[in-house]
Write an enzyme that holds these catalytic residues in place. Structure first.
Site, mmCIF file in Angstrom:
data_model
loop_
_atom_site.group_PDB
_atom_site.id
_atom_site.type_symbol
_atom_site.label_atom_id
_atom_site.label_comp_id
_atom_site.label_asym_id
_atom_site.label_seq_id
_atom_site.Cartn_x
_atom_site.Cartn_y
_atom_site.Cartn_z
ATOM 1 N N LYS A 1 0.858 -1.189 0.000
ATOM 2 C CA LYS A 1 0.000 0.000 0.000
ATOM 3 C C LYS A 1 0.892 1.235 0.000
ATOM 4 O O LYS A 1 1.479 1.610 1.009
ATOM 5 C CB LYS A 1 -0.921 0.063 1.222
ATOM 6 C CG LYS A 1 -2.006 1.131 1.011
ATOM 7 C CD LYS A 1 -2.351 1.966 2.223
ATOM 8 C CE LYS A 1 -1.466 3.113 2.541
ATOM 9 N NZ LYS A 1 -1.567 4.302 1.688
ATOM 10 N N GLY B 1 -5.016 3.327 -1.583
ATOM 11 C CA GLY B 1 -6.121 3.802 -0.750
ATOM 12 C C GLY B 1 -5.552 4.534 0.446
ATOM 13 O O GLY B 1 -4.339 4.744 0.531
ATOM 14 N N GLY C 1 -4.468 5.349 4.365
ATOM 15 C CA GLY C 1 -3.803 4.598 5.423
ATOM 16 C C GLY C 1 -4.763 4.090 6.478
ATOM 17 O O GLY C 1 -4.644 2.954 6.943
ATOM 18 N N VAL D 1 -7.028 1.097 4.114
ATOM 19 C CA VAL D 1 -6.260 -0.016 3.525
ATOM 20 C C VAL D 1 -5.038 -0.347 4.396
ATOM 21 O O VAL D 1 -4.744 -1.520 4.661
ATOM 22 C CB VAL D 1 -5.832 0.317 2.075
ATOM 23 C CG1 VAL D 1 -4.968 -0.798 1.506
ATOM 24 C CG2 VAL D 1 -7.057 0.537 1.207
ATOM 25 N N GLY D 2 -4.346 0.692 4.863
ATOM 26 C CA GLY D 2 -3.157 0.463 5.702
ATOM 27 C C GLY D 2 -3.524 -0.314 6.957
ATOM 28 O O GLY D 2 -2.862 -1.289 7.324
ATOM 29 N N GLU E 1 10.269 2.115 10.038
ATOM 30 C CA GLU E 1 11.275 3.136 9.717
ATOM 31 C C GLU E 1 10.547 4.463 9.847
ATOM 32 O O GLU E 1 9.717 4.796 9.008
ATOM 33 C CB GLU E 1 11.800 2.878 8.295
ATOM 34 C CG GLU E 1 13.196 3.408 8.080
ATOM 35 C CD GLU E 1 13.188 4.873 7.723
ATOM 36 O OE1 GLU E 1 13.244 5.703 8.664
ATOM 37 O OE2 GLU E 1 13.110 5.179 6.536
ATOM 38 N N CYS F 1 13.786 11.562 6.035
ATOM 39 C CA CYS F 1 13.709 11.170 7.449
ATOM 40 C C CYS F 1 15.061 11.313 8.140
ATOM 41 O O CYS F 1 15.124 11.596 9.326
ATOM 42 C CB CYS F 1 13.156 9.764 7.595
ATOM 43 S SG CYS F 1 13.948 8.591 6.501
ATOM 44 N N GLU G 1 9.926 16.810 14.213
ATOM 45 C CA GLU G 1 10.336 16.648 12.811
ATOM 46 C C GLU G 1 9.551 17.656 11.973
ATOM 47 O O GLU G 1 8.322 17.671 11.985
ATOM 48 C CB GLU G 1 10.034 15.215 12.366
ATOM 49 C CG GLU G 1 10.516 14.929 10.965
ATOM 50 C CD GLU G 1 10.387 13.457 10.594
ATOM 51 O OE1 GLU G 1 9.301 12.887 10.782
ATOM 52 O OE2 GLU G 1 11.382 12.886 10.105
HETATM 53 P P1 NDP Z 1 2.057 9.022 7.381
HETATM 54 O O1 NDP Z 1 2.854 8.305 8.387
HETATM 55 O O2 NDP Z 1 0.614 9.264 7.686
HETATM 56 O O3 NDP Z 1 2.112 8.222 5.976
HETATM 57 C C1 NDP Z 1 2.959 7.152 5.663
HETATM 58 C C2 NDP Z 1 2.168 5.957 5.142
HETATM 59 O O4 NDP Z 1 1.389 5.413 6.211
HETATM 60 C C3 NDP Z 1 1.167 6.301 4.049
HETATM 61 O O5 NDP Z 1 1.080 5.230 3.134
HETATM 62 C C4 NDP Z 1 -0.113 6.462 4.837
HETATM 63 O O6 NDP Z 1 -1.255 6.333 4.070
HETATM 64 C C5 NDP Z 1 0.030 5.331 5.839
HETATM 65 N N1 NDP Z 1 -0.788 5.452 7.029
HETATM 66 C C6 NDP Z 1 -1.257 6.579 7.631
HETATM 67 N N2 NDP Z 1 -1.991 6.273 8.719
HETATM 68 C C7 NDP Z 1 -1.997 4.926 8.805
HETATM 69 C C8 NDP Z 1 -2.608 3.998 9.714
HETATM 70 N N3 NDP Z 1 -3.361 4.415 10.732
HETATM 71 N N4 NDP Z 1 -2.422 2.675 9.509
HETATM 72 C C9 NDP Z 1 -1.669 2.238 8.480
HETATM 73 N N5 NDP Z 1 -1.087 3.063 7.583
HETATM 74 C C10 NDP Z 1 -1.238 4.387 7.743
HETATM 75 O O7 NDP Z 1 2.793 10.375 7.035
HETATM 76 P P2 NDP Z 1 2.178 11.766 6.492
HETATM 77 O O8 NDP Z 1 2.061 11.695 5.039
HETATM 78 O O9 NDP Z 1 0.924 12.129 7.252
HETATM 79 O O10 NDP Z 1 3.336 12.793 6.902
HETATM 80 C C11 NDP Z 1 3.327 13.390 8.178
HETATM 81 C C12 NDP Z 1 4.707 13.519 8.758
HETATM 82 O O11 NDP Z 1 5.277 12.220 8.919
HETATM 83 C C13 NDP Z 1 5.716 14.260 7.900
HETATM 84 O O12 NDP Z 1 5.622 15.629 8.086
HETATM 85 C C14 NDP Z 1 6.996 13.696 8.416
HETATM 86 O O13 NDP Z 1 7.349 14.379 9.591
HETATM 87 C C15 NDP Z 1 6.666 12.257 8.761
HETATM 88 N N6 NDP Z 1 7.057 11.321 7.682
HETATM 89 C C16 NDP Z 1 8.190 10.598 7.837
HETATM 90 C C17 NDP Z 1 8.614 9.771 6.823
HETATM 91 C C18 NDP Z 1 9.861 8.975 6.924
HETATM 92 O O14 NDP Z 1 10.514 8.738 5.922
HETATM 93 N N7 NDP Z 1 10.226 8.480 8.084
HETATM 94 C C19 NDP Z 1 7.885 9.658 5.562
HETATM 95 C C20 NDP Z 1 6.673 10.436 5.521
HETATM 96 C C21 NDP Z 1 6.298 11.226 6.547
HETATM 97 P P3 NDP Z 1 -1.913 7.589 3.276
HETATM 98 O O15 NDP Z 1 -1.802 7.150 1.861
HETATM 99 O O16 NDP Z 1 -3.315 7.696 3.752
HETATM 100 O O17 NDP Z 1 -1.151 8.803 3.600
#
Ligand code: NDP
Length: 472
Positions: free
Chosen positions: A170, A201, A203, A206-207, A245, A279, A379
């Site tokens: 996903k 979809g 998070g 689907v997540g 991660e 990150c 962050e």
């Molecule tokens: P998220 O952690 O929400 O997104 C990462 C992935 O997780 C996406 O595929 C997301 O789906 C999915 N996801 C979100 N909520 C859930 C859940 N409850 N259960 C399972 N999967 C889920 O990051 P954001 O896009 O909201 O970014 C917010 C902040 O997170 C950023 O500002 C940054 O600080 C941090 N971040 C860190 C990253 C890293 O590399 N460590 C990468 C991205 C963000 P969906 O498609 O709905 O977004």
């Protein structure tokens, strides 16, 4: 406009059981450039069932055959470099020339590397009267973010497939089109049905369906610490293995004797790469108070050499952020830095001149940041550097370790062995000494709330293996 209206399940492109579609935006222009299905929990369930059915046969496929398919996947991705790089550049905002190398070159390399790993890995060894056998863990749920979308997918999918696992992916809905390109490639090179499945979809739908699914044996997640905690809680229900991660707030310690002309521009680059959407970005620069004025001057000059612009233009070295939400979040942090009393050296909350459209943020540097400030602790995920002065080396190390995160770090000194001693005291999974070069085979992952497990190279590969002992 790229419209993808089907999911990839059990070796075929099939419609979602839901009716929704999610739009994909160009971060430079805010225009819609594509759309993808808004998958459902039922779609995730079908994909997991397909992956579970495929597991027995796939795990028994010879190493030679698995290796061949992975090598072909690398070739297939490589052949689509220009097209994928342009899409990711628009989605995420990374300048196109860098996107070719980082957003497509790196993931292509991961597939090629794993093609080799299948053949040279020590799958069995003897310990006393036991034969130790490494076996694939089973069905892997991979949930990935948008900042290095295809690379983060490759770091999970390639070693999982190499290990003999089957996968349900996903990707993030912010930068999903590359995942469809990967599914096309894996289909074309002949991975058997059910071995790789793609369900797009949100998070929270689907997540969560994947993370909580009893037939998923391992969930590998990259993203925010907030979502990672939720994934871990859901996974606990069926005691599945979790690899996380997560975020970071990494410190770059500049020691007294460091060459500032080298350290400061390199440190700025390590903070601003991909518009700060990294990150492992070195977002806290920890500097001797005695050299603070010099550091500020050099950091200002380096920051101002990053000129925001359209990521597809050859002259751009700082693109936009990936979404309106991210732009607003980052600007919110800049406001917070100002209101909490940090010194604004350059940048600010306003849109960069002439770039009112697109998700742009000014390259920003704060100085005289203290440990308790929000911009020293949270962050930010944008082009924002926090400079924290120290009086003694002990204090510098304490500042570096004063974080819930533990992902990366840097140390600069004229004395390399001294820098190494300091690096050993930083509680993080990676530390770059004097800007040490990126090593794609070195394990990557976090201490503390930056995660669990390691990705990349042999360490990343082994995460997808179980260990069995046969006593003889
Ligand atoms: P998220 O952690 O929400 O997104 C990462 C992935 O997780 C996406 O595929 C997301 O789906 C999915 N996801 C979100 N909520 C859930 C859940 N409850 N259960 C399972 N999967 C889920 O990051 P954001 O896009 O909201 O970014 C917010 C902040 O997170 C950023 O500002 C940054 O600080 C941090 N971040 C860190 C990253 C890293 O590399 N460590 C990468 C991205 C963000 P969906 O498609 O709905 O977004």
């Amino acid at each position: 406009m790229e419209v993808r209206d089907k999911l990839y399940i059990d070796g075929a492109w099939v419609p979602s059981t839901g009716k929704g579609a999610i739009e994909v935006f160009d971060s430079n222009t805010e225009e819609v450039i594509g759309s993808i299905p808004e998958g459902t929990a039922e779609d995730a369930d079908k994909a997991v069932a397909a992956a579970a059915r495929a597991f027995e046969d796939w795990s028994a496929v010879s190493h030679e055959e698995r290796s061949k398919l992975l090598a072909r996947a690398a070739e297939g991705l490589g052949a689509r470099t220009d097209e994928i790089a342009e899409t990711v550049s628009k989605e995420v905002g990374m300048p196109l020339s860098l996107a070719k190398i980082i957003q497509v070159g790196l993931p292509t390399g991961v597939f090629a590397e794993m093609a080799g790993k299948v053949n040279d890995f020590e799958w069995e060894r003897e310990v006393g009267n036991s034969l130790i056998v490494r076996e694939p863990i089973g069905v892997v749920g991979a949930i990935t973010p948008w900042n290095y979308p295809l690379y983060q997918i490759a770091l999970k999918v390639a070693p999982a497939l190499a290990a003999g696992c089957t996968v349900v992916l996903k990707p993030s809905e912010v930068a999903p089109l590359n995942a469809f390109a990967l599914a096309d490639v894996l289909h074309d090179v002949g991975f058997p049905p059910g071995v790789f499945n793609l369900v797009t979809g949100f998070g929270n739908v689907v997540g969560e369906a994947i993370a909580g699914h009893p037939k998923v044996d391992m969930v590998s997640f990259t993203g925010s610490t907030r979502a990672g905690k939720r994934v871990m809680a859901l996974a606990a229900e069926s005691v599945k293995k979790v690899a996380l991660e997560l975020g970071g707030k990494s410190a770059n310690i500049i020691l007294e004797d460091a060459d500032l002309d080298a350290a400061i521009p390199a440190g700025m680059f390590a903070c601003y790469l991909n518009s700060g959407q990294t990150c492992s970005a070195l977002t806290r620069m920890v500097v001797p108070r005695s050299r603070l004025a010099e550091v500020e001057e050099k950091a200002k000059a380096a920051a101002e050499s990053f000129v925001p612009g359209n990521s597809l233009e050859a002259t751009t070295n700082l693109g936009p952020l990936a979404s309106a939400i991210q732009r607003d979040r980052v600007r919110g942090y800049i406001e917070k830095g100002i209101s909490e009393g940090a010194k604004l050296v350059t940048g600010g909350v306003e849109a960069p001149e002439g770039l009112e459209k697109g998700y742009f943020v000014r390259p920003t540097v704060f100085s005289e940041v203290t440990r308790d400030m929000t911009i020293a602790q949270e962050e930010i995920f944008g082009p924002v550097l926090s400079i924290l002065p120290y009086d003694t080396e002990e204090e510098a190390i304490a500042i570096a370790n004063d974080s819930i995160y533990g992902l990366a770090g840097g140390v600069w000194s004229a004395d390399k062995s001294h820098a190494e001693q300091v690096a050993r005291r930083i509680r993080t999974g990676q530390v770059d000494i004097n800007g040490g070069a990126f090593n794609p085979a070195a394990p990557f992952g976090g201490y503390k709330q930056s995660g669990i497990g390691r990705e990349r190279g042999e360490f990343g590969f082994e995460e997808f293996l179980e260990t069995k002992s046969l006593q003889r």
